[in-house]
Design an enzyme around this catalytic site. Structure first.
Site, PDB file in Angstrom:
ATOM      1  N   CYS A  97      18.680 -44.865  -0.435  1.00 22.40           N
ATOM      2  CA  CYS A  97      18.166 -44.796   0.939  1.00 22.40           C
ATOM      3  C   CYS A  97      17.067 -45.842   1.186  1.00 22.40           C
ATOM      4  CB  CYS A  97      17.729 -43.373   1.260  1.00 22.40           C
ATOM      5  SG  CYS A  97      17.695 -43.052   3.030  1.00 22.40           S
ATOM      6  N   HIS A 196      21.334 -39.736  -0.981  1.00 22.83           N
ATOM      7  CA  HIS A 196      20.388 -39.318  -2.022  1.00 22.83           C
ATOM      8  C   HIS A 196      21.076 -38.529  -3.140  1.00 22.83           C
ATOM      9  CE1 HIS A 196      16.671 -40.237   0.271  1.00 22.83           C
ATOM     10  NE2 HIS A 196      17.426 -39.960   1.321  1.00 22.83           N
ATOM     11  N   GLU A 198      20.001 -37.972  -5.874  1.00 23.06           N
ATOM     12  CA  GLU A 198      18.948 -37.289  -6.651  1.00 23.06           C
ATOM     13  C   GLU A 198      18.640 -35.889  -6.141  1.00 23.06           C
ATOM     14  OE1 GLU A 198      18.585 -39.852  -4.639  1.00 23.06           O
ATOM     15  OE2 GLU A 198      16.728 -39.747  -3.483  1.00 23.06           O
TER      16      GLU A 198
HETATM   17  N1  GLN Z   1      14.463 -44.147   7.242  1.00 22.05           N
HETATM   18  C1  GLN Z   1      13.823 -44.435   5.991  1.00 22.05           C
HETATM   19  C2  GLN Z   1      13.332 -45.857   5.924  1.00 22.05           C
HETATM   20  O1  GLN Z   1      13.405 -46.576   6.830  1.00 22.05           O
HETATM   21  C3  GLN Z   1      14.733 -44.149   4.811  1.00 22.05           C
HETATM   22  C4  GLN Z   1      14.990 -42.676   4.719  1.00 22.05           C
HETATM   23  C5  GLN Z   1      15.164 -42.149   3.342  1.00 22.05           C
HETATM   24  O2  GLN Z   1      14.877 -42.786   2.318  1.00 22.05           O
HETATM   25  N2  GLN Z   1      15.608 -40.910   3.301  1.00 22.05           N
HETATM   26  O3  GLN Z   1      12.853 -46.263   4.918  1.00 22.05           O
END
Ligand code: GLN
Length: 216
Positions: A97, A196, A198
Site C-alpha cells: 500500500c 495489505h 500483513e
Molecule cells: N492512502 C495512503 C497513502 O497515500 C496509503 C494507504 C495505506 O497504506 N493503507 O499513503
C-alpha cells in the site's frame, strides 16, 4: 586448520541465508503486522529508522500507512538516498500500500514535495480507489501462489497505472468497477501490493518474499 573449524563458518552462513535479516521501515504505519508475518515465515525482522541500520539487513519491507508522512520522515531521518542506493544495488524489497507508493518511480495524486524510491519502474496512482470509506476486500488470483485466491484488503489503496516492460503483473482486480486494475507487481527482487497481506493472517505473500530473499 582442522575439518571442524572450516565446517563451522559454512553452517553459520547456511543459517543466515535460511533465516534472512529483513528490515521493516519503522517510521510510520503497520510495522508490527509485518514484523509478525516475517517472524512466522522464519525471517529475522529488525526495525529500521536510521541509515546505519541498513548495513545489517538483507532486504526491506515498507509497511502500509501514509506515504506522504513516510516520505517526510525518510527525509528527516536522512534515509532517502541511502535507501535509493541499496535498492539500486539490488536489495530485495516488499512494499504494501503506502509501501507500494514509495517503491514507485512515478506517483500521481500525491503532494508535490513527496519523495519516492524508484525501486520498480511503475507509475502508481495514490488513493486511486477513492476515499477511506471506499476501502474494500476481495479475493484475488496472485501469480506464483498455490492454494487458490488470496483475500486482499484495500485501505485507501493505490493502483499501478503504468507497469514498465520489466515489471511482472502478479494480480489485478477480478471484477466490478475496477476490474483489470493492477494491484500487485514484481520487478526483479522488488515486490509491491496495493493491499495489505500483513493483516489477514495469510502468509503466502510474505513467504514468497522471504523465499525470494533467501534465493537472492
Ligand atoms: N492512502 C495512503 C497513502 O497515500 C496509503 C494507504 C495505506 O497504506 N493503507 O499513503
Amino acid at each position: 586448520m582442522n575439518a571442524s573449524s572450516v565446517a563451522a563458518p559454512a553452517t553459520e552462513a547456511q543459517q543466515a541465508s535460511s533465516r534472512p535479516t529483513i528490515g521493516v521501515l519503522a517510521l510510520q504505519g503497520d510495522v508490527r503486522e509485518h514484523v509478525a508475518a516475517l517472524t512466522s515465515c522464519g525471517a529475522q525482522p529488525v526495525l529500521v529508522r536510521r541509515a546505519s541500520e541498513l548495513a545489517s539487513i538483507d532486504a526491506l519491507v515498507i509497511p502500509g500507512g501514509e506515504s506522504t508522512a513516510i516520505s517526510k520522515l525518510l527525509e528527516v531521518f536522512e534515509l532517502l538516498e541511502p535507501l535509493r542506493a541499496r535498492l539500486r544495488a539490488g536489495m530485495p524489497a516488499f512494499g504494501s500500500c503506502a509501501g507500494m507508493i514509495l517503491l514507485a518511480s512515478e506517483v500521481l495524486d500525491t503532494r508535490p514535495d513527496a519523495q519516492h524510491l524508484s525501486g520498480i519502474d511503475m507509475t502508481v496512482r495514490r488513493n486511486a480507489f477513492g476515499r477511506q470509506v471506499d476501502s474494500f476486500e476481495t479475493d484475488l488470483d496472485f501469480a506464483g501462489l498455490d492454494d487458490g485466491a488470496i483475500r486482499a484488503v484495500f485501505i485507501r489503496a493505490p493502483w499501478v497505472e503504468r507497469a514498465g516492460d520489466d515489471v511482472q503483473v502478479l494480480a489485478t482486480v477480478p471484477s466490478g468497477p475496477f476490474a483489470g486494475r493492477i494491484v500487485a507487481v514484481r520487478q526483479g527482487n522488488v515486490l509491491a501490493t496495493s493491499f495489505h497481506p500483513e493483516v489477514t493472517g495469510d502468509l503466502r505473500v510474505h513467504r514468497m518474499f522471504v523465499d525470494l530473499v533467501r534465493a537472492a
